[in-house]
Design an enzyme around this catalytic site. Sequence first.
Site, short mmCIF file in Angstrom:
data_model
loop_
_atom_site.label_atom_id
_atom_site.label_comp_id
_atom_site.label_asym_id
_atom_site.label_seq_id
_atom_site.Cartn_x
_atom_site.Cartn_y
_atom_site.Cartn_z
N ARG A 82 0.84 -1.20 0.00
CA ARG A 82 0.00 0.00 0.00
C ARG A 82 0.87 1.25 0.00
NH1 ARG A 82 -4.59 0.09 4.42
NH2 ARG A 82 -2.86 0.52 5.83
N LYS A 184 -2.64 6.48 1.67
CA LYS A 184 -2.50 7.05 3.01
C LYS A 184 -1.60 8.29 2.97
CE LYS A 184 -3.14 4.31 7.12
NZ LYS A 184 -4.60 4.17 7.26
N GLU A 220 -16.54 6.48 4.14
CA GLU A 220 -15.76 6.03 5.29
C GLU A 220 -16.27 6.66 6.58
OE1 GLU A 220 -11.78 4.91 5.05
OE2 GLU A 220 -11.47 5.83 3.09
C1 LIG Z 1 -5.70 3.50 7.59
C2 LIG Z 1 -7.09 3.80 7.18
C3 LIG Z 1 -8.11 2.83 7.21
C4 LIG Z 1 -7.92 1.45 7.78
O1 LIG Z 1 -6.96 0.71 7.14
P1 LIG Z 1 -6.34 -0.58 7.85
O2 LIG Z 1 -5.34 -1.07 6.89
O3 LIG Z 1 -7.44 -1.52 8.10
O4 LIG Z 1 -5.74 -0.10 9.14
C5 LIG Z 1 -9.36 3.17 6.71
N1 LIG Z 1 -9.61 4.42 6.24
C6 LIG Z 1 -8.66 5.37 6.21
C7 LIG Z 1 -8.99 6.70 5.67
C8 LIG Z 1 -7.38 5.10 6.68
O5 LIG Z 1 -6.45 6.05 6.67
#
Ligand SMILES: *Cc1c(COP(=O)(O)O)cnc(C)c1O
Length: 339
Positions: A82, A184, A220
Site C-alpha cells: 500500500r 494514506k 468512510e
Molecule cells: C488506515 C485507514 C483505514 C484502515 O486501514 P487498515 O489497513 O485496516 O488499518 C481506513 N480508512 C482510512 C482513511 C485510513 O487512513
Amino acid sequence: MSEEIDWDSLTFSLTPTDTMYIAETGMDEAWTPGDLMPYGDMKISPAAGVLNYGQGLFEGMKAFRTSKDRVVFFRPDENARRMQRGADRLKMPPVPESIFIDAVEQCVQQNLRWLPPCGRGAMYVRPLLMGSGPILGVAPAPSYRFLVYVTPVGPYFKGGVSAIDLLISEEHHRAAPGGSGGVKAIGNYAPGMMPSKNAKSKGYAEVIYLDAETHTCIEEVGAANFFCAKDGVLYTPELTGTILPGITRDSLIQLARHNGIEVKETRVTAEFAMGADEAFCCGTAAVISPIGSITKSDVKASYGDGKPGELTTKLYNQLVGIQNETEDDVFGWLHEVPL
Ligand SMILES: *Cc1c(COP(=O)(O)O)cnc(C)c1O
C-alpha cells in the site's frame, strides 16, 4: 533500563520508545537499508517537500505477542504494498518490500521490552515516507526519507467493546474522484479534524463521509472503513479510488466469505445503511467498532439497542483470535518476527 511498564494504563496514545529506523535516498536512486538510531527529534530542511507541500505517506500496523509466545505482524506485506502504491501517486521512490519488512522487524526487535503481553495490547508500528530534501517550487523533492517508529498501545476498548454514535457529515467530504483518498497521504487527514471535532462536541464519536459526487453513498467513518449487514448479507462500499483500501476491511471480507456469509462490495447509500440490521467500522487501531447509531440531519437510526450485532461480534472474535493465535491462521496472515 528495567523500569516497570504499567500495561493496564496504556491507551491508543504515543509512548516514546528506545529505537527508530531511518533510510534515505535520492529522487532516482535505489533504496539501500537504513540505520537504527535512538528514538527522538530529527533534523529536516525547512524547505523539505513534506513540510511545504505535504509530500508524505504514513502506514499503521501492529505486532502482537501471541498466546503461543511468538511475536507476529498481521499481513505486513499489505502495508508495504500500500505504501508503494501511495509512493507512486505522490511521485516518491517506492520502498522495496524487503527493506520495508526488514525495517519494521528491526524496530520491533529493538524495542521488545515495550511489546505488551498477549491480550493486553500491541506494538503499533508507524512507517513514514516523505520528501525530505529542499524544494521551493511545487515539484517532487530531490531526496526522500523512510522512517519507522513504534509505540505500545493498549486494547482500543477498555472494559469491553462499546457501540459508537456517528453523524453523517453534510458539509464536508474526505476525498474526491481523481484525488488522493485511495492512498494514506498525510494531507488527507488534517482536513478531517474540524468536522470530527465538531461532531465530537455534539456528542458523536466520529463523522461518516458521503461520496463527493452524489452525496448519497457512504464512503468512510473518519479514518476507518464502513460495513453494514442486512438479512445476513454483509455490505461495504466498493473501492472506487476515494476509499482507503483497509487491510482490516479486506481481511473481514475474506473471513466472512470463508464463513459462508455473502459479502457485497457495492455502493452503499446512507438510506440503505440506516435501514440495516447492524453496522460497524474497522481499521488496525480498533479492529472493529460496532456502530450504535447513525444520524443524518434530524433523523437517527439505531442498531441493536447499543449492543454489537451477531455478525459484528463473530467477525471481531475471529480476527482477534487469529491475531493472538487462539484461532488457526487459515489464510497465512501472520508473519513471525524472529527474536
Ligand atoms: C488506515 C485507514 C483505514 C484502515 O486501514 P487498515 O489497513 O485496516 O488499518 C481506513 N480508512 C482510512 C482513511 C485510513 O487512513
